[in-house]
Design a protein around this motif. Structure first.
Motif, PDB file in Angstrom:
ATOM      1  N   ILE A  36     119.019  26.551  44.988  1.00  0.00           N
ATOM      2  CA  ILE A  36     120.395  27.048  44.916  1.00  0.00           C
ATOM      3  C   ILE A  36     121.324  26.141  45.727  1.00  0.00           C
ATOM      4  CG2 ILE A  36     119.646  29.437  44.627  1.00  0.00           C
ATOM      5  CD1 ILE A  36     120.510  29.880  47.588  1.00  0.00           C
ATOM      6  N   ALA A  37     122.597  26.204  45.397  1.00  0.00           N
ATOM      7  CA  ALA A  37     123.608  25.538  46.206  1.00  0.00           C
ATOM      8  C   ALA A  37     123.749  26.317  47.508  1.00  0.00           C
ATOM      9  CB  ALA A  37     124.932  25.503  45.460  1.00  0.00           C
ATOM     10  N   ASN A  38     123.743  25.626  48.617  1.00  0.00           N
ATOM     11  CA  ASN A  38     123.868  26.266  49.926  1.00  0.00           C
ATOM     12  C   ASN A  38     125.341  26.584  50.188  1.00  0.00           C
ATOM     13  OD1 ASN A  38     123.962  27.024  52.592  1.00  0.00           O
ATOM     14  ND2 ASN A  38     122.753  25.310  53.355  1.00  0.00           N
ATOM     15  N   PRO A  39     125.700  27.871  50.236  1.00  0.00           N
ATOM     16  CA  PRO A  39     127.107  28.222  50.438  1.00  0.00           C
ATOM     17  C   PRO A  39     127.596  27.866  51.844  1.00  0.00           C
ATOM     18  CG  PRO A  39     125.752  30.194  50.482  1.00  0.00           C
ATOM     19  CD  PRO A  39     124.853  29.049  50.091  1.00  0.00           C
ATOM     20  N   PHE A  40     126.686  27.562  52.757  1.00  0.00           N
ATOM     21  CA  PHE A  40     127.049  27.266  54.136  1.00  0.00           C
ATOM     22  C   PHE A  40     126.897  25.786  54.481  1.00  0.00           C
ATOM     23  CE2 PHE A  40     125.245  31.735  54.799  1.00  0.00           C
ATOM     24  CZ  PHE A  40     126.452  32.326  54.458  1.00  0.00           C
ATOM     25  N   ALA A  41     126.668  24.940  53.506  1.00  0.00           N
ATOM     26  CA  ALA A  41     126.455  23.515  53.769  1.00  0.00           C
ATOM     27  C   ALA A  41     127.648  22.921  54.512  1.00  0.00           C
ATOM     28  CB  ALA A  41     126.231  22.769  52.461  1.00  0.00           C
ATOM     29  N   GLY A  42     127.347  22.227  55.598  1.00  0.00           N
ATOM     30  CA  GLY A  42     128.379  21.528  56.344  1.00  0.00           C
ATOM     31  C   GLY A  42     129.212  22.379  57.276  1.00  0.00           C
ATOM     32  N   LYS A  43     128.834  23.645  57.455  1.00  0.00           N
ATOM     33  CA  LYS A  43     129.596  24.483  58.379  1.00  0.00           C
ATOM     34  C   LYS A  43     128.666  25.467  59.074  1.00  0.00           C
ATOM     35  CE  LYS A  43     130.975  27.198  54.388  1.00  0.00           C
ATOM     36  NZ  LYS A  43     132.071  27.644  53.556  1.00  0.00           N
ATOM     37  N   TYR A  44     129.071  25.895  60.247  1.00  0.00           N
ATOM     38  CA  TYR A  44     128.310  26.870  61.013  1.00  0.00           C
ATOM     39  C   TYR A  44     128.922  28.248  60.825  1.00  0.00           C
ATOM     40  CZ  TYR A  44     126.470  29.614  64.825  1.00  0.00           C
ATOM     41  OH  TYR A  44     125.869  30.610  65.549  1.00  0.00           O
ATOM     42  N   LEU A  45     128.071  29.198  60.472  1.00  0.00           N
ATOM     43  CA  LEU A  45     128.514  30.591  60.374  1.00  0.00           C
ATOM     44  C   LEU A  45     127.508  31.475  61.086  1.00  0.00           C
ATOM     45  CD1 LEU A  45     129.625  30.828  56.628  1.00  0.00           C
ATOM     46  CD2 LEU A  45     131.090  30.819  58.628  1.00  0.00           C
ATOM     47  N   GLN A  46     127.999  32.344  61.906  1.00  0.00           N
ATOM     48  CA  GLN A  46     127.129  33.277  62.628  1.00  0.00           C
ATOM     49  C   GLN A  46     126.620  34.371  61.691  1.00  0.00           C
ATOM     50  OE1 GLN A  46     127.383  33.409  66.420  1.00  0.00           O
ATOM     51  NE2 GLN A  46     125.862  34.999  66.654  1.00  0.00           N
ATOM     52  N   ASP A  47     127.464  34.833  60.786  1.00  0.00           N
ATOM     53  CA  ASP A  47     127.127  35.933  59.884  1.00  0.00           C
ATOM     54  C   ASP A  47     126.496  35.381  58.606  1.00  0.00           C
ATOM     55  OD1 ASP A  47     126.934  38.236  58.375  1.00  0.00           O
ATOM     56  OD2 ASP A  47     129.099  38.542  58.185  1.00  0.00           O
ATOM     57  N   LEU A  48     125.208  35.644  58.426  1.00  0.00           N
ATOM     58  CA  LEU A  48     124.470  35.156  57.260  1.00  0.00           C
ATOM     59  C   LEU A  48     124.291  36.229  56.194  1.00  0.00           C
ATOM     60  CD1 LEU A  48     121.754  33.034  59.073  1.00  0.00           C
ATOM     61  CD2 LEU A  48     123.960  32.298  58.171  1.00  0.00           C
ATOM     62  N   THR A  49     125.104  37.261  56.234  1.00  0.00           N
ATOM     63  CA  THR A  49     124.995  38.365  55.289  1.00  0.00           C
ATOM     64  C   THR A  49     125.023  37.888  53.845  1.00  0.00           C
ATOM     65  OG1 THR A  49     126.040  39.854  56.869  1.00  0.00           O
ATOM     66  CG2 THR A  49     126.006  40.566  54.573  1.00  0.00           C
ATOM     67  N   GLU A  50     125.898  36.953  53.525  1.00  0.00           N
ATOM     68  CA  GLU A  50     125.997  36.454  52.156  1.00  0.00           C
ATOM     69  C   GLU A  50     124.676  35.836  51.697  1.00  0.00           C
ATOM     70  OE1 GLU A  50     128.418  33.122  49.509  1.00  0.00           O
ATOM     71  OE2 GLU A  50     129.189  33.659  51.491  1.00  0.00           O
ATOM     72  N   LEU A  51     124.039  35.082  52.572  1.00  0.00           N
ATOM     73  CA  LEU A  51     122.771  34.444  52.218  1.00  0.00           C
ATOM     74  C   LEU A  51     121.655  35.482  52.067  1.00  0.00           C
ATOM     75  CD1 LEU A  51     121.896  31.576  51.614  1.00  0.00           C
ATOM     76  CD2 LEU A  51     121.224  31.331  53.997  1.00  0.00           C
ATOM     77  N   ILE A  52     121.686  36.510  52.870  1.00  0.00           N
ATOM     78  CA  ILE A  52     120.702  37.591  52.759  1.00  0.00           C
ATOM     79  C   ILE A  52     120.873  38.314  51.422  1.00  0.00           C
ATOM     80  CG2 ILE A  52     120.005  39.831  53.710  1.00  0.00           C
ATOM     81  CD1 ILE A  52     120.753  38.589  56.505  1.00  0.00           C
ATOM     82  N   GLU A  53     122.102  38.571  51.020  1.00  0.00           N
ATOM     83  CA  GLU A  53     122.363  39.221  49.731  1.00  0.00           C
ATOM     84  C   GLU A  53     121.895  38.342  48.575  1.00  0.00           C
ATOM     85  OE1 GLU A  53     126.546  40.015  49.993  1.00  0.00           O
ATOM     86  OE2 GLU A  53     126.251  41.737  51.320  1.00  0.00           O
ATOM     87  N   VAL A  54     122.113  37.041  48.686  1.00  0.00           N
ATOM     88  CA  VAL A  54     121.632  36.104  47.663  1.00  0.00           C
ATOM     89  C   VAL A  54     120.114  36.169  47.581  1.00  0.00           C
ATOM     90  CG1 VAL A  54     121.349  33.640  47.151  1.00  0.00           C
ATOM     91  CG2 VAL A  54     123.602  34.541  47.717  1.00  0.00           C
ATOM     92  N   GLY A  55     119.453  36.229  48.734  1.00  0.00           N
ATOM     93  CA  GLY A  55     117.993  36.320  48.765  1.00  0.00           C
ATOM     94  C   GLY A  55     117.480  37.575  48.076  1.00  0.00           C
ATOM     95  N   GLU A  56     118.176  38.678  48.265  1.00  0.00           N
ATOM     96  CA  GLU A  56     117.775  39.926  47.604  1.00  0.00           C
ATOM     97  C   GLU A  56     117.889  39.794  46.093  1.00  0.00           C
ATOM     98  OE1 GLU A  56     120.265  42.886  49.392  1.00  0.00           O
ATOM     99  OE2 GLU A  56     119.091  42.941  51.239  1.00  0.00           O
ATOM    100  N   GLU A  57     118.987  39.219  45.615  1.00  0.00           N
ATOM    101  CA  GLU A  57     119.164  39.030  44.169  1.00  0.00           C
ATOM    102  C   GLU A  57     118.099  38.092  43.609  1.00  0.00           C
ATOM    103  OE1 GLU A  57     123.179  37.520  43.911  1.00  0.00           O
ATOM    104  OE2 GLU A  57     123.884  39.463  43.212  1.00  0.00           O
ATOM    105  N   LEU A  58     117.877  36.980  44.304  1.00  0.00           N
ATOM    106  CA  LEU A  58     116.885  36.015  43.836  1.00  0.00           C
ATOM    107  C   LEU A  58     115.478  36.606  43.845  1.00  0.00           C
ATOM    108  CD1 LEU A  58     118.023  32.659  45.460  1.00  0.00           C
ATOM    109  CD2 LEU A  58     117.989  33.233  43.035  1.00  0.00           C
TER     110      LEU A  58
END
Length: 79
Positions: A36-58
């Motif tokens: 998958i395309a990494n929605p956080f590429a090149g930036k730091y985010l403390q909240d990874l909720t979006e990536l966790i939701e993507v993991g659930e869908e995948l």
């Protein structure tokens, strides 16, 4: 789906013979993998909720693909 899927690969492994002994019925294993395309590429985010939701869908999508590759009903999968 939130994930921007670039690739999906499904693999089936089948063991017909183990240590000189025929395996009957053959042991079949499947794996489904997504790139998958990494929605956080090149930036730091403390909240990874979006990536966790993507993991659930995948997880659901890839599990369906793996079971389909085995060619058996989901309730017949052992692990």
């Amino acid at each position: 789906m939130k994930a921007k899927i670039r690739k999906i690969m499904t693999v089936v492994d089948e063991t017909l013979n183990e240590q000189g002994q025929e395996v009957s019925p053959p042991i079949r294993r499947a794996a489904a993998i997504a790139v998958i395309a990494n929605p956080f590429a090149g930036k730091y985010l403390q909240d990874l909720t979006e990536l966790i939701e993507v993991g659930e869908e995948l997880g659901g999508l890839l599990a369906e693909r793996a079971v389909a590759a085995l060619g058996i009903p989901g309730d017949k999968v052992e692990s």
